[in-house]
Design a protein around this motif. Sequence first.
Motif, PDB file in Angstrom:
ATOM      1  N   PHE A   1       0.838  -1.200   0.000  1.00 29.02           N
ATOM      2  CA  PHE A   1       0.000   0.000   0.000  1.00 29.02           C
ATOM      3  C   PHE A   1       0.874   1.252   0.000  1.00 29.02           C
ATOM      4  CE2 PHE A   1      -2.513  -3.292   2.104  1.00 29.02           C
ATOM      5  CZ  PHE A   1      -3.687  -3.240   1.363  1.00 29.02           C
ATOM      6  N   GLN A   2       0.286   2.356  -0.465  1.00 30.44           N
ATOM      7  CA  GLN A   2       0.974   3.646  -0.466  1.00 30.44           C
ATOM      8  C   GLN A   2       0.012   4.756  -0.048  1.00 30.44           C
ATOM      9  OE1 GLN A   2       2.631   3.787  -4.550  1.00 30.44           O
ATOM     10  NE2 GLN A   2       4.640   3.439  -3.648  1.00 30.44           N
ATOM     11  N   GLU A   3       0.582   5.819   0.493  1.00 23.59           N
ATOM     12  CA  GLU A   3      -0.209   7.006   0.852  1.00 23.59           C
ATOM     13  C   GLU A   3       0.605   8.238   0.501  1.00 23.59           C
ATOM     14  OE1 GLU A   3      -3.671   8.649   1.895  1.00 23.59           O
ATOM     15  OE2 GLU A   3      -3.362   6.512   2.333  1.00 23.59           O
ATOM     16  N   GLU A   4      -0.003   9.144  -0.272  1.00 24.41           N
ATOM     17  CA  GLU A   4       0.695  10.353  -0.706  1.00 24.41           C
ATOM     18  C   GLU A   4       0.552  11.488   0.296  1.00 24.41           C
ATOM     19  OE1 GLU A   4      -0.456  11.670  -4.566  1.00 24.41           O
ATOM     20  OE2 GLU A   4       0.271   9.862  -5.587  1.00 24.41           O
ATOM     21  N   VAL A   5       1.555  12.365   0.299  1.00 27.79           N
ATOM     22  CA  VAL A   5       1.560  13.581   1.111  1.00 27.79           C
ATOM     23  C   VAL A   5       2.053  14.725   0.229  1.00 27.79           C
ATOM     24  CG1 VAL A   5       2.710  14.776   3.023  1.00 27.79           C
ATOM     25  CG2 VAL A   5       1.898  12.446   3.339  1.00 27.79           C
ATOM     26  N   GLU A   6       1.341  15.847   0.234  1.00 24.23           N
ATOM     27  CA  GLU A   6       1.757  17.014  -0.542  1.00 24.23           C
ATOM     28  C   GLU A   6       2.864  17.765   0.196  1.00 24.23           C
ATOM     29  OE1 GLU A   6       0.561  17.779  -3.625  1.00 24.23           O
ATOM     30  OE2 GLU A   6      -0.586  15.900  -3.461  1.00 24.23           O
ATOM     31  N   LEU A   7       3.805  18.308  -0.567  1.00 23.46           N
ATOM     32  CA  LEU A   7       4.881  19.117  -0.008  1.00 23.46           C
ATOM     33  C   LEU A   7       4.669  20.580  -0.401  1.00 23.46           C
ATOM     34  CD1 LEU A   7       6.126  16.223   0.037  1.00 23.46           C
ATOM     35  CD2 LEU A   7       8.325  17.277  -0.445  1.00 23.46           C
ATOM     36  N   ASP A   8       4.828  21.480   0.577  1.00 25.75           N
ATOM     37  CA  ASP A   8       4.728  22.893   0.236  1.00 25.75           C
ATOM     38  C   ASP A   8       6.123  23.499   0.110  1.00 25.75           C
ATOM     39  OD1 ASP A   8       5.707  23.826   2.794  1.00 25.75           O
ATOM     40  OD2 ASP A   8       3.724  23.454   3.634  1.00 25.75           O
ATOM     41  N   ASP A   9       6.202  24.768  -0.276  1.00 26.64           N
ATOM     42  CA  ASP A   9       7.504  25.370  -0.560  1.00 26.64           C
ATOM     43  C   ASP A   9       8.262  25.780   0.695  1.00 26.64           C
ATOM     44  OD1 ASP A   9       5.991  27.538   0.190  1.00 26.64           O
ATOM     45  OD2 ASP A   9       6.212  28.641  -1.684  1.00 26.64           O
ATOM     46  N   LYS A  10       7.694  25.498   1.872  1.00 20.69           N
ATOM     47  CA  LYS A  10       8.393  25.758   3.128  1.00 20.69           C
ATOM     48  C   LYS A  10       8.745  24.454   3.849  1.00 20.69           C
ATOM     49  CE  LYS A  10       8.122  30.267   2.851  1.00 20.69           C
ATOM     50  NZ  LYS A  10       9.327  31.064   2.575  1.00 20.69           N
ATOM     51  N   GLU A  11       8.482  23.324   3.216  1.00 18.49           N
ATOM     52  CA  GLU A  11       8.695  22.020   3.846  1.00 18.49           C
ATOM     53  C   GLU A  11      10.158  21.829   4.231  1.00 18.49           C
ATOM     54  OE1 GLU A  11       6.454  19.482   5.377  1.00 18.49           O
ATOM     55  OE2 GLU A  11       5.578  19.781   3.391  1.00 18.49           O
ATOM     56  N   THR A  12      10.366  21.300   5.426  1.00 17.60           N
ATOM     57  CA  THR A  12      11.707  20.933   5.864  1.00 17.60           C
ATOM     58  C   THR A  12      11.762  19.429   6.093  1.00 17.60           C
ATOM     59  OG1 THR A  12      11.247  21.150   8.226  1.00 17.60           O
ATOM     60  CG2 THR A  12      11.965  23.144   7.050  1.00 17.60           C
ATOM     61  N   ALA A  13      12.974  18.909   6.218  1.00 20.85           N
ATOM     62  CA  ALA A  13      13.106  17.490   6.529  1.00 20.85           C
ATOM     63  C   ALA A  13      12.392  17.166   7.838  1.00 20.85           C
ATOM     64  CB  ALA A  13      14.578  17.102   6.613  1.00 20.85           C
ATOM     65  N   GLY A  14      12.459  18.088   8.798  1.00 21.32           N
ATOM     66  CA  GLY A  14      11.802  17.869  10.084  1.00 21.32           C
ATOM     67  C   GLY A  14      10.295  17.815   9.980  1.00 21.32           C
ATOM     68  N   SER A  15       9.699  18.756   9.241  1.00 20.85           N
ATOM     69  CA  SER A  15       8.237  18.781   9.125  1.00 20.85           C
ATOM     70  C   SER A  15       7.726  17.598   8.319  1.00 20.85           C
ATOM     71  CB  SER A  15       7.765  20.095   8.501  1.00 20.85           C
ATOM     72  OG  SER A  15       8.231  20.235   7.165  1.00 20.85           O
ATOM     73  N   LEU A  16       8.462  17.216   7.258  1.00 28.01           N
ATOM     74  CA  LEU A  16       8.037  16.067   6.458  1.00 28.01           C
ATOM     75  C   LEU A  16       8.202  14.773   7.245  1.00 28.01           C
ATOM     76  CD1 LEU A  16       6.967  14.938   3.835  1.00 28.01           C
ATOM     77  CD2 LEU A  16       9.300  14.964   2.908  1.00 28.01           C
ATOM     78  N   HIS A  17       9.270  14.669   8.007  1.00 28.28           N
ATOM     79  CA  HIS A  17       9.467  13.511   8.889  1.00 28.28           C
ATOM     80  C   HIS A  17       8.249  13.302   9.775  1.00 28.28           C
ATOM     81  CE1 HIS A  17      10.590  11.891  12.871  1.00 28.28           C
ATOM     82  NE2 HIS A  17      11.512  11.172  12.255  1.00 28.28           N
ATOM     83  N   ASN A  18       7.769  14.368  10.396  1.00 30.71           N
ATOM     84  CA  ASN A  18       6.639  14.253  11.318  1.00 30.71           C
ATOM     85  C   ASN A  18       5.344  13.885  10.585  1.00 30.71           C
ATOM     86  OD1 ASN A  18       8.372  14.876  13.386  1.00 30.71           O
ATOM     87  ND2 ASN A  18       7.774  17.030  13.502  1.00 30.71           N
ATOM     88  N   LYS A  19       5.145  14.450   9.397  1.00 33.23           N
ATOM     89  CA  LYS A  19       3.961  14.094   8.604  1.00 33.23           C
ATOM     90  C   LYS A  19       3.974  12.621   8.238  1.00 33.23           C
ATOM     91  CE  LYS A  19       3.184  18.551   6.231  1.00 33.23           C
ATOM     92  NZ  LYS A  19       3.207  19.205   4.902  1.00 33.23           N
ATOM     93  N   LEU A  20       5.115  12.171   7.714  1.00 33.85           N
ATOM     94  CA  LEU A  20       5.202  10.784   7.249  1.00 33.85           C
ATOM     95  C   LEU A  20       5.184   9.798   8.410  1.00 33.85           C
ATOM     96  CD1 LEU A  20       7.766  11.021   4.311  1.00 33.85           C
ATOM     97  CD2 LEU A  20       5.271  11.191   4.257  1.00 33.85           C
TER      98      LEU A  20
END
Length: 323
Positions: free
Chosen positions: A152-171
């Motif tokens: 299975f997969q689940e997508e997440v949108e990235l915005d132009d302020k995304e950091t490795a830290g914020s994406l880590h927490n989302k994922l």
Amino acid sequence: MKKELRIVFLGTPDFAVESLRAIHESGRKVVGVITSPDRQAGRGRKVQQSAVKKYAVEAGLPMLQPTNLKDPDFQEELKALKADLQIVVAFRMLPEAVWNMPPLGTFNLHASLLPQYRGAAPINWAIINGEKKSGVTTFFLQHKIDTGDILFQEEVELDDKETAGSLHNKLMEVGAKLVIKTLNAIEHGDYQEKPQNDLIAKGTTIAEAPKIFRQDCQINWNLEADVVDRLIRGLAPYPAAWTKIKHQEDDKVLNLKVYQIEIKSSTLALKAGELNVQDGEILVGTAIQTVSFTDLQLEGKKRMKAKELLNGFDFSNYQIIQS
């Protein structure tokens, strides 16, 4: 009534804890948690436990901390747990004798939309490369790393302020839910495996996500401002992008970690790598535009905002050097 699955969970950092918590709180039978050995870290060389170990201890879950996954004694201990299924989240590479042990196999949660970004640093590289979306994938382990059949997969949108830290927490959050979805499907036999090679054959392009080393984190000011910005965000807060500054008179060199910049719309023309302090801002030229440091850490000091650093450090006579 269906037999309750016996589950072994393998993971180490914070990213894995959310998935382990979701499994445990769903009432599943976690018969073992495998995590990295305790290690000494920091200036005081204090013994540090992995984030997964801390949670396992709090939750009263049985645990193993092997130093060598190929050790026959460890493998006998693992076999004695009689797991039906193993779940891997942010752990090291497993030998076949381990991942092939349970009858239902071993599935892994990976922080990318496979087959994109196979490798150790998918979160960082997705931002560095300017992707507009990322996501998580569950897949059964096979011999070659990150190549197993997708569940299975689940997508997440990235915005132009995304950091490795914020994406880590989302994922981390989305990934824990996907682990439970995958677990439910396996329990009911309600899933279809999708070979990654089929997606590649249909035209999916492959970007790799290799381990990031210190030299990969050095900022190249000869690149365009948006490329520099992506590198900085893709490495923030860890391992952090860096540059060097050198005093023009005494040749003193200091490392400067950069966590955030702002691309300026002003017409102030600075050459690539040229450093200038103006109106309370630390400005640097890139290939085209000028950027302003907003969040940084000078060697020997704590992380702080640029204005705060300027109150106690004189940047005059310092220039950026590229090695």
